[in-house]
Design a protein around this motif. Sequence first.
Motif, PDB file in Angstrom:
ATOM      1  N   MET A  89       0.467  -1.445   0.308  1.00  0.00           N
ATOM      2  CA  MET A  89      -0.246   0.130  -0.293  1.00  0.00           C
ATOM      3  C   MET A  89       0.835   1.192  -0.036  1.00  0.00           C
ATOM      4  SD  MET A  89      -2.948  -0.723   2.442  1.00  0.00           S
ATOM      5  CE  MET A  89      -3.653  -2.402   2.299  1.00  0.00           C
ATOM      6  N   GLY A  90       0.257   2.474  -0.275  1.00  0.00           N
ATOM      7  CA  GLY A  90       1.124   3.032  -0.336  1.00  0.00           C
ATOM      8  C   GLY A  90       0.127   4.563   0.347  1.00  0.00           C
ATOM      9  N   TYR A  91       0.431   4.701   1.082  1.00  0.00           N
ATOM     10  CA  TYR A  91      -0.396   5.973   1.725  1.00  0.00           C
ATOM     11  C   TYR A  91       0.476   7.495   1.586  1.00  0.00           C
ATOM     12  CZ  TYR A  91      -3.473   3.003   5.280  1.00  0.00           C
ATOM     13  OH  TYR A  91      -3.752   2.872   5.126  1.00  0.00           O
ATOM     14  N   ASN A  92      -0.103   8.963   1.412  1.00  0.00           N
ATOM     15  CA  ASN A  92       0.646   9.868   1.054  1.00  0.00           C
ATOM     16  C   ASN A  92       1.755  10.187   1.877  1.00  0.00           C
ATOM     17  OD1 ASN A  92       0.908  13.120   1.506  1.00  0.00           O
ATOM     18  ND2 ASN A  92      -0.136  12.754  -0.840  1.00  0.00           N
ATOM     19  N   LYS A  93       2.668  10.502   1.754  1.00  0.00           N
ATOM     20  CA  LYS A  93       3.923  10.688   2.217  1.00  0.00           C
ATOM     21  C   LYS A  93       3.981  11.440   2.961  1.00  0.00           C
ATOM     22  CE  LYS A  93       6.852  10.440  -1.894  1.00  0.00           C
ATOM     23  NZ  LYS A  93       8.169   9.851  -2.752  1.00  0.00           N
ATOM     24  N   GLU A  94       3.622  12.544   2.559  1.00  0.00           N
ATOM     25  CA  GLU A  94       4.009  13.717   3.353  1.00  0.00           C
ATOM     26  C   GLU A  94       2.663  13.470   4.958  1.00  0.00           C
ATOM     27  OE1 GLU A  94       2.377  17.134   1.139  1.00  0.00           O
ATOM     28  OE2 GLU A  94       4.551  17.256   0.014  1.00  0.00           O
ATOM     29  N   ASN A  95       1.584  13.022   3.925  1.00  0.00           N
ATOM     30  CA  ASN A  95       0.460  12.616   5.319  1.00  0.00           C
ATOM     31  C   ASN A  95       1.237  11.660   6.364  1.00  0.00           C
ATOM     32  OD1 ASN A  95      -1.431  14.174   3.759  1.00  0.00           O
ATOM     33  ND2 ASN A  95      -2.308  12.767   3.499  1.00  0.00           N
ATOM     34  N   TYR A  96       1.529  10.927   5.553  1.00  0.00           N
ATOM     35  CA  TYR A  96       2.372   9.807   6.741  1.00  0.00           C
ATOM     36  C   TYR A  96       2.902  10.192   7.634  1.00  0.00           C
ATOM     37  CZ  TYR A  96       4.190   5.140   8.242  1.00  0.00           C
ATOM     38  OH  TYR A  96       4.252   4.130   9.581  1.00  0.00           O
ATOM     39  N   ALA A  97       3.549  11.122   6.906  1.00  0.00           N
ATOM     40  CA  ALA A  97       5.452  11.772   8.156  1.00  0.00           C
ATOM     41  C   ALA A  97       4.313  12.304   9.156  1.00  0.00           C
ATOM     42  CB  ALA A  97       6.509  12.422   6.834  1.00  0.00           C
ATOM     43  N   ARG A  98       3.263  12.799   8.277  1.00  0.00           N
ATOM     44  CA  ARG A  98       2.728  14.216   9.670  1.00  0.00           C
ATOM     45  C   ARG A  98       2.279  13.347  10.262  1.00  0.00           C
ATOM     46  NH1 ARG A  98      -2.593  15.682   8.953  1.00  0.00           N
ATOM     47  NH2 ARG A  98      -2.270  14.896   6.898  1.00  0.00           N
ATOM     48  N   ILE A  99       1.194  12.213  10.579  1.00  0.00           N
ATOM     49  CA  ILE A  99       0.699  11.685  11.257  1.00  0.00           C
ATOM     50  C   ILE A  99       1.619  11.167  12.327  1.00  0.00           C
ATOM     51  CG2 ILE A  99      -1.320  10.239  11.794  1.00  0.00           C
ATOM     52  CD1 ILE A  99      -2.368  10.477   9.310  1.00  0.00           C
ATOM     53  N   ARG A 100       2.642  10.193  11.956  1.00  0.00           N
ATOM     54  CA  ARG A 100       3.678   9.461  12.881  1.00  0.00           C
ATOM     55  C   ARG A 100       3.761  10.329  13.792  1.00  0.00           C
ATOM     56  NH1 ARG A 100       4.419   6.164  14.427  1.00  0.00           N
ATOM     57  NH2 ARG A 100       6.397   5.477  14.400  1.00  0.00           N
ATOM     58  N   GLU A 101       4.698  12.033  12.925  1.00  0.00           N
ATOM     59  CA  GLU A 101       5.280  12.623  14.727  1.00  0.00           C
ATOM     60  C   GLU A 101       4.311  13.297  14.683  1.00  0.00           C
ATOM     61  OE1 GLU A 101       7.496  17.209  13.894  1.00  0.00           O
ATOM     62  OE2 GLU A 101       5.998  16.233  12.395  1.00  0.00           O
ATOM     63  N   ALA A 102       2.599  13.044  14.280  1.00  0.00           N
ATOM     64  CA  ALA A 102       1.681  13.997  15.457  1.00  0.00           C
ATOM     65  C   ALA A 102       1.332  12.526  16.836  1.00  0.00           C
ATOM     66  CB  ALA A 102       0.145  13.870  14.851  1.00  0.00           C
ATOM     67  N   TYR A 103       1.527  10.683  15.966  1.00  0.00           N
ATOM     68  CA  TYR A 103       1.975   9.870  17.155  1.00  0.00           C
ATOM     69  C   TYR A 103       2.853  10.918  18.222  1.00  0.00           C
ATOM     70  CZ  TYR A 103      -2.791   7.615  15.738  1.00  0.00           C
ATOM     71  OH  TYR A 103      -3.469   6.734  15.526  1.00  0.00           O
ATOM     72  N   GLU A 104       3.464  10.687  17.565  1.00  0.00           N
ATOM     73  CA  GLU A 104       4.729  10.403  18.489  1.00  0.00           C
ATOM     74  C   GLU A 104       4.522  11.863  19.356  1.00  0.00           C
ATOM     75  OE1 GLU A 104       8.520  11.344  15.899  1.00  0.00           O
ATOM     76  OE2 GLU A 104       8.052   9.361  15.095  1.00  0.00           O
ATOM     77  N   ASN A 105       4.087  12.294  19.217  1.00  0.00           N
ATOM     78  CA  ASN A 105       3.934  13.948  19.680  1.00  0.00           C
ATOM     79  C   ASN A 105       2.859  13.109  21.001  1.00  0.00           C
ATOM     80  OD1 ASN A 105       5.798  15.522  18.812  1.00  0.00           O
ATOM     81  ND2 ASN A 105       4.400  16.571  17.364  1.00  0.00           N
ATOM     82  N   LYS A 106       1.537  12.461  20.503  1.00  0.00           N
ATOM     83  CA  LYS A 106       0.088  12.503  21.086  1.00  0.00           C
ATOM     84  C   LYS A 106       1.516  11.571  22.630  1.00  0.00           C
ATOM     85  CE  LYS A 106      -2.294  10.634  18.608  1.00  0.00           C
ATOM     86  NZ  LYS A 106      -3.903  10.468  18.000  1.00  0.00           N
ATOM     87  N   TYR A 107       2.544  10.812  21.943  1.00  0.00           N
ATOM     88  CA  TYR A 107       2.540   9.793  23.162  1.00  0.00           C
ATOM     89  C   TYR A 107       3.528  10.843  24.287  1.00  0.00           C
ATOM     90  CZ  TYR A 107       5.352   5.703  25.097  1.00  0.00           C
ATOM     91  OH  TYR A 107       5.760   5.242  25.554  1.00  0.00           O
ATOM     92  N   LYS A 108       4.568  11.498  23.983  1.00  0.00           N
ATOM     93  CA  LYS A 108       5.135  12.626  23.957  1.00  0.00           C
ATOM     94  C   LYS A 108       3.921  12.985  25.708  1.00  0.00           C
ATOM     95  CE  LYS A 108       8.608  12.581  21.507  1.00  0.00           C
ATOM     96  NZ  LYS A 108      10.104  12.734  20.625  1.00  0.00           N
ATOM     97  N   ASP A 109       3.514  13.387  24.496  1.00  0.00           N
ATOM     98  CA  ASP A 109       2.327  14.815  25.883  1.00  0.00           C
ATOM     99  C   ASP A 109       1.377  13.482  27.090  1.00  0.00           C
ATOM    100  OD1 ASP A 109       2.484  16.184  23.977  1.00  0.00           O
ATOM    101  OD2 ASP A 109       1.225  16.447  23.278  1.00  0.00           O
ATOM    102  N   ALA A 110       1.452  12.193  26.062  1.00  0.00           N
ATOM    103  CA  ALA A 110       0.631  11.643  27.542  1.00  0.00           C
ATOM    104  C   ALA A 110       1.683  11.135  28.922  1.00  0.00           C
ATOM    105  CB  ALA A 110      -0.203  10.073  26.617  1.00  0.00           C
ATOM    106  N   HIS A 111       1.926  10.999  28.708  1.00  0.00           N
ATOM    107  CA  HIS A 111       3.761  10.820  29.629  1.00  0.00           C
ATOM    108  C   HIS A 111       3.687  11.744  30.260  1.00  0.00           C
ATOM    109  CE1 HIS A 111       4.608   6.705  29.007  1.00  0.00           C
ATOM    110  NE2 HIS A 111       4.262   6.611  27.642  1.00  0.00           N
ATOM    111  N   ALA A 112       3.855  12.868  29.678  1.00  0.00           N
ATOM    112  CA  ALA A 112       4.375  14.492  30.359  1.00  0.00           C
ATOM    113  C   ALA A 112       3.240  14.741  31.447  1.00  0.00           C
ATOM    114  CB  ALA A 112       5.042  15.324  29.775  1.00  0.00           C
TER     115      ALA A 112
END
Length: 325
Positions: free
Chosen positions: A1-24
């Motif tokens: 499969m091939g999700y839009n690269k820009e969308n994928y990078a942006r959403i992956r970063e958003a998930y990383e931030n969500k994880y950090k924010d939840a722990h903070a």
Amino acid sequence: MGYNKENYARIREAYENKYKDAHAAADARRADAEAHIPGLAEINAELSSVGMKVMAAALSAGENCAEKVAEIRRENELLQKKKREMLAAAGYPEDYTDVKYECEKCMDSGFCDGYMCECMRRELILAGYESSGIANLLRTQTFESFSLDYYKSNAEAHSMMSMVLEYMKNYAHTFRGKGAPNLLLMGGTGLGKTHLSSALAKTVIERGYDVYYVSAINMFSGFEFAQFGRTASYIQESPERCFDCDLLIIDDLGTEMTNQFTVSTLYNLINTRMNLGRPTVISTNLTQKELRERYSDRITSRMFGEYYPLVFRGVDVRAQKIRNS
């Protein structure tokens, strides 16, 4: 499969931030509780060392290794119980210091056991709608909302459109990216080409592929802007997306101002995507004769030789809807 690269990078970063924010946020709540509840900090320190104790016991030699691990886990349960009681006695929720994730299944990582979590896939699908170019159409123009009733006045047209509908549904549900057939949708105005193209795009996006839907006028405007820095339109579509997406849908070919630039651009786009094995769907109101007259033989030979034709017939559906409203 091939999700839009820009969308994928942006959403992956958003998930990383969500994880950090939840722990903070959990750390902040823990610090607040420890400041108001005597002895809680010591219990939290004990609980944080449980993992290391279990690992040390598991790695130690000896026949009683399993018993040691079980004992540590029993102690951990008692500490957790005491912690909850202390929080409740002080007026805090029992889970006050726990990490609170938006998605407990993947713990805001976007993945479960090496596979993409449904929550992240849903985000990518929604982003795919927006980056497809037809977000509003995708909400209403689906296979389910396409009615063959508008073609019943002509038995031949009804039969033809039934086959077209089934073919496009099957195409969308079995789409596999590279190597999928190119499609040429031909027929007069208001016969359902845009509706079924939108339905196809929606289904393919939901199956995890990057779809770019663009009108011929806006597409050539984007190429003109990229080439010359000027355009007759305020909308500049992305030439890169036209080449890179898994499925390109060009709507209303023939409505653009045709000149040497648009013809050479169209040839380069069609030829490049064919060489890369990336499928393209083109819809047009022009007849085969009109296409030959407007575009070069290099283009029409590829269209009629490498694209699967789907002919739309019937009476203008939009006109019928207006009369019946």
